[in-house]
Enzyme design. Structure first.
Site, short mmCIF file in Angstrom:
data_model
loop_
_atom_site.label_atom_id
_atom_site.label_comp_id
_atom_site.label_asym_id
_atom_site.label_seq_id
_atom_site.Cartn_x
_atom_site.Cartn_y
_atom_site.Cartn_z
N CYS A 1 50.07 30.94 43.77
CA CYS A 1 49.58 29.25 43.69
C CYS A 1 51.62 28.77 43.73
O CYS A 1 51.66 28.25 44.70
CB CYS A 1 48.74 29.09 42.46
N HIS B 1 44.07 32.89 42.80
CA HIS B 1 44.44 33.72 41.22
C HIS B 1 43.70 34.77 41.13
O HIS B 1 43.14 35.21 40.18
CB HIS B 1 44.23 32.76 40.17
N GLU C 1 45.17 37.02 39.23
CA GLU C 1 44.94 37.17 37.93
C GLU C 1 44.40 36.83 37.26
O GLU C 1 43.84 37.38 36.17
CB GLU C 1 46.23 36.97 37.16
#
Lengths: 88, 230
Positions: free
Chosen positions: B86, B203, B205
């Site tokens: 990002c 993302h 994560e």
């Protein structure tokens, strides 16, 4: 040393669509009845005060800065650098 | 393997990626303030998501001039794996480590939602365990994620198999509706010519534990688990 005011204007190149400008044109200006306004491109405006011997040198300093620090991304942006006149 | 998660002023996904690397994948990972970062201390670096320097001027441009990025460039030259997620992707673009530009989303809105991306190549250190063509559930959260490049730049990315992820629909196909931000060629992530630098807007994560996924999967973990295996 004299000081000069330099304007930096960063715009998207034509190949990179500008949704902000498109939205201003369509949703505000056209809808607001100003149909003579045919298009809008939004950009970024920076006003810098530069110490230099003369206008040409001041402009050169800002041009070097813009290129060195990538103030604009040359892949998608154009960058115009101009002297702001005293009258402004 | 020792990984640094580099924190810039305004990073806000740093703790999430740190958690996944350290607690889920058990990779030796440190959070490092950008001014203190030394590339020689680490085998890999992660540039996390967030709003470094408030996205002023252009997302990623100010962080791209941080002294930390000199170290990251040095690491990249040595072939160490670098991931930018990002805002981290935006920083990689603005520092010249990845080509092109990330502009304001078509539609102008900040978009925060789960999307589907397709793995376009297993020929990177980050996707070597993911089947080519695999479709992953993963969230995006950004306002400036529309990938743009010149005609020749896009051609080179395609020819060199540098497009790693594309936004797709439920069937794994590219369509206008499956492209959330207007990215050219539906690009969600790209890698460097040498393949050791990955930048992506989604993302991973946030998609690495089943409890966090509305689909009860953990599709982002495959991308990050590569760091555990290097």
């Amino acid at each position: 040393m004299p000081q000069f005011t330099i304007e930096v204007i960063i715009e998207n190149k034509k190949m990179a669509r500008d949704p902000e400008g498109e939205t201003i044109a369509k949703e505000l200006i056209t809808r607001g009845g100003f149909s003579k306004v045919k298009s809008v491109r939004a950009g970024k405006y920076l006003r810098l005060v530069v110490e230099a011997d003369n206008e040409v040198q001041a402009q050169q300093i800002v041009t070097d800065m813009a290129n060195t620090l990538r103030i604009f991304n040359p892949v998608v942006h154009t960058c115009s650098i101009r002297i702001k006149s005293e009258a402004d | 393997m020792k990984v640094a998660v580099i924190q810039f002023p305004g990073s806000n996904c740093d703790l999430d990626i740190f958690h996944v690397l350290r607690k889920v994948l058990h990779v030796e990972t440190n959070l490092v303030w950008h001014k203190n970062f030394k590339g020689t201390d680490y085998d890999s670096a992660v540039l996390p998501g967030g709003f470094s320097y408030g996205d002023y001027l252009r997302a990623g441009i100010i962080a791209a001039h941080s002294p930390a990025m000199k170290h990251v460039k040095e690491m990249a030259k040595e072939g160490k794996p670098i991931i930018g997620i990002c805002n981290g992707f935006q920083i990689l673009i603005e520092s010249g480590l990845l080509p092109g530009a990330l502009l304001r989303n078509q539609g102008t809105a900040f978009i925060c939602k789960w999307v589907k991306i397709r793995n376009e190549t297993s020929n990177t250190p980050f996707t070597k365990t993911i089947r080519k063509g695999a479709v992953l559930d993963i969230p995006i959260a950004h306002a400036e994620g529309r990938y743009v490049n010149e005609h020749d730049g896009l051609r080179e990315l395609n020819e060199n198999e540098q497009i790693v992820f594309r936004y797709v629909d439920n069937q794994g196909k590219i369509s206008e509706n499956s492209n959330p931000n207007g990215s050219m060629d539906s690009i969600a992530g790209i890698c460097s010519l040498e393949r050791n630098i990955l930048g992506l807007m989604p993302h991973p994560e946030r998609a690495s534990e089943t409890i966090l996924s509305p689909f009860s999967d953990s599709d982002g973990l495959g991308i990050l688990s590569s760091l555990a295996q290097i």
